[in-house]
Design a protein around this motif. Structure first.
Motif, short mmCIF file in Angstrom:
data_model
loop_
_atom_site.label_atom_id
_atom_site.label_comp_id
_atom_site.label_asym_id
_atom_site.label_seq_id
_atom_site.Cartn_x
_atom_site.Cartn_y
_atom_site.Cartn_z
N ALA A 1 6.65 -2.89 -3.70
CA ALA A 1 6.78 -2.49 -2.58
C ALA A 1 7.04 -3.00 -0.90
N SER A 2 7.72 -2.17 -0.66
CA SER A 2 7.28 -2.13 1.26
C SER A 2 7.59 -1.24 1.70
N GLY A 3 7.34 -1.60 3.16
CA GLY A 3 6.97 0.03 4.09
C GLY A 3 6.56 -0.39 5.50
N LEU A 4 7.34 0.61 6.51
CA LEU A 4 7.34 0.71 7.15
C LEU A 4 6.38 2.27 7.14
N ILE A 5 5.26 2.28 8.57
CA ILE A 5 4.21 2.71 8.83
C ILE A 5 4.68 2.83 10.18
N GLY A 6 4.83 4.05 11.39
CA GLY A 6 5.00 4.12 12.72
C GLY A 6 3.62 4.30 13.05
N HIS A 7 3.51 3.90 13.95
CA HIS A 7 3.10 4.19 15.96
C HIS A 7 3.91 3.66 16.69
N TYR A 8 2.86 4.00 18.26
CA TYR A 8 3.07 3.34 19.12
C TYR A 8 1.84 3.33 20.05
N ASP A 9 1.66 1.71 20.76
CA ASP A 9 1.52 1.40 22.14
C ASP A 9 1.27 2.83 23.05
N LEU A 10 0.63 2.99 24.06
CA LEU A 10 0.62 3.94 25.38
C LEU A 10 0.12 2.92 26.48
N TRP A 11 0.23 2.48 28.00
CA TRP A 11 -0.15 2.24 29.06
C TRP A 11 -0.17 3.58 29.62
N ALA A 12 -1.13 4.28 30.28
CA ALA A 12 -1.12 4.70 31.47
C ALA A 12 -1.36 4.60 32.83
N ARG A 13 -1.75 4.13 33.87
CA ARG A 13 -2.04 3.90 35.00
C ARG A 13 -1.40 4.80 36.48
N PRO A 14 -2.77 4.83 37.21
CA PRO A 14 -2.23 5.35 37.78
C PRO A 14 -1.78 5.21 38.87
N VAL A 15 -0.69 5.72 39.71
CA VAL A 15 0.17 5.10 40.87
C VAL A 15 -0.51 6.39 41.82
#
Length: 280
Positions: free
Chosen positions: A266-280
């Motif tokens: 078996a092989s697989g893909l497990i989805g994630h996201y990274d997030l970068w939030a900063r004040p402007v």
């Protein structure tokens, strides 16, 4: 919130580090380039993997405060970091490390992020970080968290928030039902109210944008191949246990799915996201 063992966190760490989005990490590093030192609060730190995954992009002098509800994991973080560093020494309650030319001081703090959130953020770090945390929290808690960061104009860099994507090879007839049941379980209360689960990144990004922050996201999916059998077995066992708790898939079908995942290449893909939030 609890239930994560040091053994599971150690097993997943190589996949976490490989999946971390390099463009977002570079953007975080570039943001702090003018600084020679930085203070970071890492929420839900586990055994310290997020520090080990991010330190190389940050300024040469770093002060990390690792925060977790589970004292067991804080103890594991202290020991794992000691072994990981090129040099390590105790300085009172702090751990002082040298690694790849960086000077890293680490504090360890036990806290309940449901009750103690504003107290923790009141330490006014330069950066707040977390890994694999926000899918466990609720929409209401995320909005409270973002409001607290916005009130102090604190940036956030968070990685490996589950996004609901799962794809296994070879396919199995129960894949769709297993994923639907697992998604249902992901929305159950993990200690913060009904969990945001796969919707967490979108909820957080929207809340930050409404607060006037710039927001970037990047894919950080796990790609699990046949050489990561221990991780695949532990992960599919966890998925199966969660699905059984929902009662949405018959036990025999879950067992058949789990058996196939354990014995096939078996092989697989497990989805994630990274997030970068900063004040402007």
């Amino acid at each position: 919130m609890g239930g994560f063992s040091p053994e599971w966190l150690a097993l997943r760490e190589p996949a976490d580090h490989a999946a971390r989005n390099p463009e977002l990490l570079a953007a975080v590093g570039a943001y702090f380039t003018p600084k020679t030192s930085i203070s970071i609060v890492d929420l839900g730190c586990g055994a310290g993997s997020n520090l080990r995954g991010a330190f190389s992009a940050l300024p040469g002098r770093q002060h990390w405060t690792l925060v977790d509800f589970d004292q067991r994991l804080l103890d594991a973080a202290r020991e794992t970091l000691r072994l990981w560093a090129d040099e390590a020494r105790e300085q009172g309650e702090e751990l002082v490390l040298a690694k790849d030319g960086k000077s890293i001081t680490v504090d360890f703090r036990q806290a309940d992020l449901m009750k103690d959130l504003e107290w923790v953020l009141g330490w006014q770090p330069d950066l707040v970080t977390a890994a694999a945390l926000f899918d466990l929290t609720s929409k209401r808690w995320i909005e409270r968290f973002v409001a607290a960061l916005a009130s102090q104009r604190l940036p956030l860099y968070t990685v490996l928030t589950y996004d609901g994507r799962e794809k296994w090879q070879p396919p199995h007839e129960a894949d769709a039902r297993m994923l639907a049941a697992f998604t249902h379980h992901q929305h159950s209360d993990k200690g913060f109210g009904p969990a945001a689960g796969p919707d967490a990144t979108e909820i957080m990004a929207e809340a930050f944008r409404k607060s006037g922050f710039a927001v970037s996201t990047g894919d950080s999916a796990w790609t699990i191949d046949v050489g990561q059998r221990d991780l695949a077995k532990a992960l599919t066992r966890g998925i199966a246990d969660a699905v059984l708790e929902t009662g949405h898939v018959e036990a025999d079908a879950v067992a058949d799915w789990l058996g196939a995942r354990a014995t096939e290449a078996a092989s697989g893909l497990i989805g994630h996201y990274d997030l970068w939030a900063r004040p402007v």
